[in-house]
Scaffold this motif. Structure first.
Motif, short mmCIF file in Angstrom:
data_model
loop_
_atom_site.label_atom_id
_atom_site.label_comp_id
_atom_site.label_asym_id
_atom_site.label_seq_id
_atom_site.Cartn_x
_atom_site.Cartn_y
_atom_site.Cartn_z
N ILE A 97 0.83 -1.20 0.00
CA ILE A 97 0.00 0.00 0.00
C ILE A 97 0.87 1.25 0.00
O ILE A 97 0.63 2.19 -0.76
CB ILE A 97 -0.94 0.00 1.23
CG1 ILE A 97 -1.98 -1.10 1.10
CG2 ILE A 97 -1.62 1.36 1.38
CD1 ILE A 97 -2.84 -1.28 2.34
N TYR A 98 1.87 1.25 0.86
CA TYR A 98 2.74 2.42 0.97
C TYR A 98 3.49 2.67 -0.34
O TYR A 98 3.61 3.81 -0.80
CB TYR A 98 3.72 2.23 2.12
CG TYR A 98 4.53 3.46 2.45
CD1 TYR A 98 4.05 4.40 3.36
CD2 TYR A 98 5.76 3.69 1.87
CE1 TYR A 98 4.77 5.53 3.67
CE2 TYR A 98 6.50 4.83 2.17
CZ TYR A 98 6.00 5.74 3.07
OH TYR A 98 6.73 6.86 3.37
N GLY A 343 6.40 9.90 7.72
CA GLY A 343 7.48 9.48 6.84
C GLY A 343 7.17 9.76 5.38
O GLY A 343 8.04 10.19 4.61
N PHE A 344 5.92 9.53 4.98
CA PHE A 344 5.50 9.76 3.60
C PHE A 344 5.68 11.22 3.21
O PHE A 344 6.20 11.54 2.13
CB PHE A 344 4.04 9.35 3.46
CG PHE A 344 3.48 9.47 2.07
CD1 PHE A 344 3.79 8.54 1.09
CD2 PHE A 344 2.63 10.51 1.74
CE1 PHE A 344 3.26 8.64 -0.19
CE2 PHE A 344 2.09 10.63 0.47
CZ PHE A 344 2.41 9.68 -0.50
N ASN A 354 14.81 12.80 5.74
CA ASN A 354 13.69 13.60 6.23
C ASN A 354 12.63 12.72 6.85
O ASN A 354 12.08 13.01 7.92
CB ASN A 354 13.06 14.39 5.07
CG ASN A 354 13.51 15.82 5.04
OD1 ASN A 354 14.66 16.12 5.31
ND2 ASN A 354 12.61 16.72 4.69
N ALA A 355 12.30 11.63 6.14
CA ALA A 355 11.26 10.72 6.60
C ALA A 355 11.63 10.10 7.95
O ALA A 355 10.81 10.04 8.87
CB ALA A 355 11.03 9.62 5.56
N VAL A 356 12.87 9.64 8.06
CA VAL A 356 13.32 9.03 9.31
C VAL A 356 13.30 10.04 10.45
O VAL A 356 12.90 9.74 11.58
CB VAL A 356 14.73 8.43 9.13
CG1 VAL A 356 15.29 7.92 10.45
CG2 VAL A 356 14.69 7.30 8.10
N ALA A 357 13.72 11.27 10.16
CA ALA A 357 13.70 12.31 11.18
C ALA A 357 12.27 12.62 11.63
O ALA A 357 12.01 12.78 12.84
CB ALA A 357 14.36 13.58 10.64
N GLY A 381 11.66 4.15 0.23
CA GLY A 381 12.25 5.44 -0.11
C GLY A 381 13.59 5.36 -0.79
O GLY A 381 13.98 6.28 -1.51
N ALA A 382 14.31 4.25 -0.63
CA ALA A 382 15.66 4.16 -1.18
C ALA A 382 15.66 3.89 -2.68
O ALA A 382 16.21 4.66 -3.47
CB ALA A 382 16.46 3.09 -0.45
#
Length: 401
Positions: A97-98, A343-344, A354-357, A381-382
């Motif tokens: 889904i993500y 995260g999205f 950014n997402a991890v932060a 994201g990678a």
């Protein structure tokens, strides 16, 4: 005064600026807080200085960035070599889904950017640069596709792309965590993370390989990466010659690398430690991005600044709508879904750091870690985003040139 720097001098300056940026980031907490990439600090700072000196009529610079393209291709080759397609079928429903949401976001950002640019009287390719190219794609894709758009006649495309990536990096890092906290508090969601046994098993199976980085390991990695770079350039040339498709060299190299990585996973031809690939990629990315931003002609933004800002504001509203109204509900309307929403927004506007932060800020606030979010977001994201995002950008580049 006019300074002309050859390729070696430009590379040396880029290395010094990269080191300066790293030192400054360690000393200024707000740079770390907003996840501002190290190359942006030194490279963009030099571009601002060059702009000021040019406007004052004091000094102009001419930089030879011949090394930028090989370093860019090297970085995306290491990205491709880190992409296992097996993750697509092992990640479960939430990962699926993500990931689909990430792919839809790329298409939406391209549509919004091109549509807004056309309404505002700008070149559609400028709108594309303010779409998935710079937002979901980040600084790497912005620096790679910007010159391609300029070669097709979109003046100032690289500057617009880097400026959009900078906007996205800052805004994505600022709004992601507060929006997730607003969702949790407004809906009074129980702060409980789901059982992630299957995803933790996936993480163990896909754990990156590690090895001491010495001359032998470095030679082996270079012996794989550099030939793939050549194959990528050949692939680009073949598509251009026989099919008339314009494809950045780094995209060809990345696709070849993904193919060879997954064949190697099956047949075990050569051992490529992930930490060695990551180290080589980090160095190549840092230097090539610093070069890209050093050479920005910021004065070109003066003609499109207001329009570009309007496009980016609409992009921000669009991603917040998609994250809060659509993705959060599809992911189950629970605590993990809210953290995934943060995260999205983080990597949809900027990059995976950014997402991890963002997710870390939410979990730290509620003192409950969402293991599911911290596994799914970096996986998507990678590399996995680029399976759809980069072909979509490439198609738009050819269609609207």
């Amino acid at each position: 005064m006019h300074f002309t720097l050859d390729a070696v001098s430009t590379t040396a300056l880029a290395l010094l600026l990269l080191a300066f940026g790293a030192g400054l980031k360690r000393r200024l907490n707000w740079l770390e807080h907003f996840c501002v990439p190290t190359p942006v600090i030194g490279g963009f700072g030099f571009a601002l200085l060059a702009w000021l000196l040019r406007d004052l009529g004091l000094v102009t610079f001419e930089l030879d960035t011949a090394m930028q393209s090989p370093l860019m291709i090297a970085f995306f080759t290491t990205v491709g070599l880190g992409g296992s397609l097996a993750l697509l079928k092992k990640g479960g429903k939430a990962l699926g889904i993500y990931l689909v949401a990430c792919w839809l976001l790329a298409l939406m950002q391209n549509g919004v950017g091109i549509g807004m640019a056309s309404l505002l009287g700008l070149d559609p390719l400028i709108g594309l640069m303010a779409g998935a190219t710079s937002l979901e794609g980040g600084f790497g894709a912005a620096a790679a596709f910007g010159p391609e758009a300029e070669a097709l006649g979109a003046q100032g495309a690289t500057t617009a792309a880097i400026a959009s990536a900078t906007f996205g990096m800052i805004v994505g890092g600022v709004i992601g965590a507060p929006i997730a906290r607003w969702i949790i508090d407004r809906r009074r969601i129980p702060v409980v993370a789901e059982d992630v046994h299957d995803l933790e098993k996936l993480q163990a199976e896909e754990r990156p390989t590690q090895a001491p980085i010495d001359g032998r390991i470095l030679l082996r990695v270079l012996a794989v990466v550099v030939p793939i770079m050549v194959l990528g350039v050949w692939f680009k040339a073949a598509l251009s010659t026989h099919l008339g498709i314009i494809l950045p060299s780094y995209v060809g190299a990345m696709f070849v690398a993904i193919l060879l990585r997954n064949l190697n996973d099956r047949f075990h031809w050569v051992s490529m430690p992930d930490n060695a690939l990551a180290t080589l990629g980090d160095v190549a990315l840092g230097v090539f991005l610093t070069m890209a931003m050093m050479n920005l002609k910021i004065w070109q933004l003066q003609e499109m600044g207001g329009s570009l800002l309007l496009i980016l504001l609409v992009q921000t509203l669009a991603i917040v709508f998609l994250a809060v109204v659509v993705l959060f509900r599809l992911l189950g309307r629970n605590y993990d879904a809210a953290v995934l929403t943060a995260g999205f927004i983080g990597h949809g506007m900027g990059a995976t750091p950014n997402a991890v932060a963002n997710m870390g800020a939410v979990c730290e606030h509620y003192r409950v870690v969402s293991h599911k979010a911290f596994i799914i977001v970096p996986l998507c994201g990678a590399v996995l985003i680029d399976i759809v995002a980069i072909p979509a950008i490439t198609w738009c580049l050819n269609a609207f040139a």
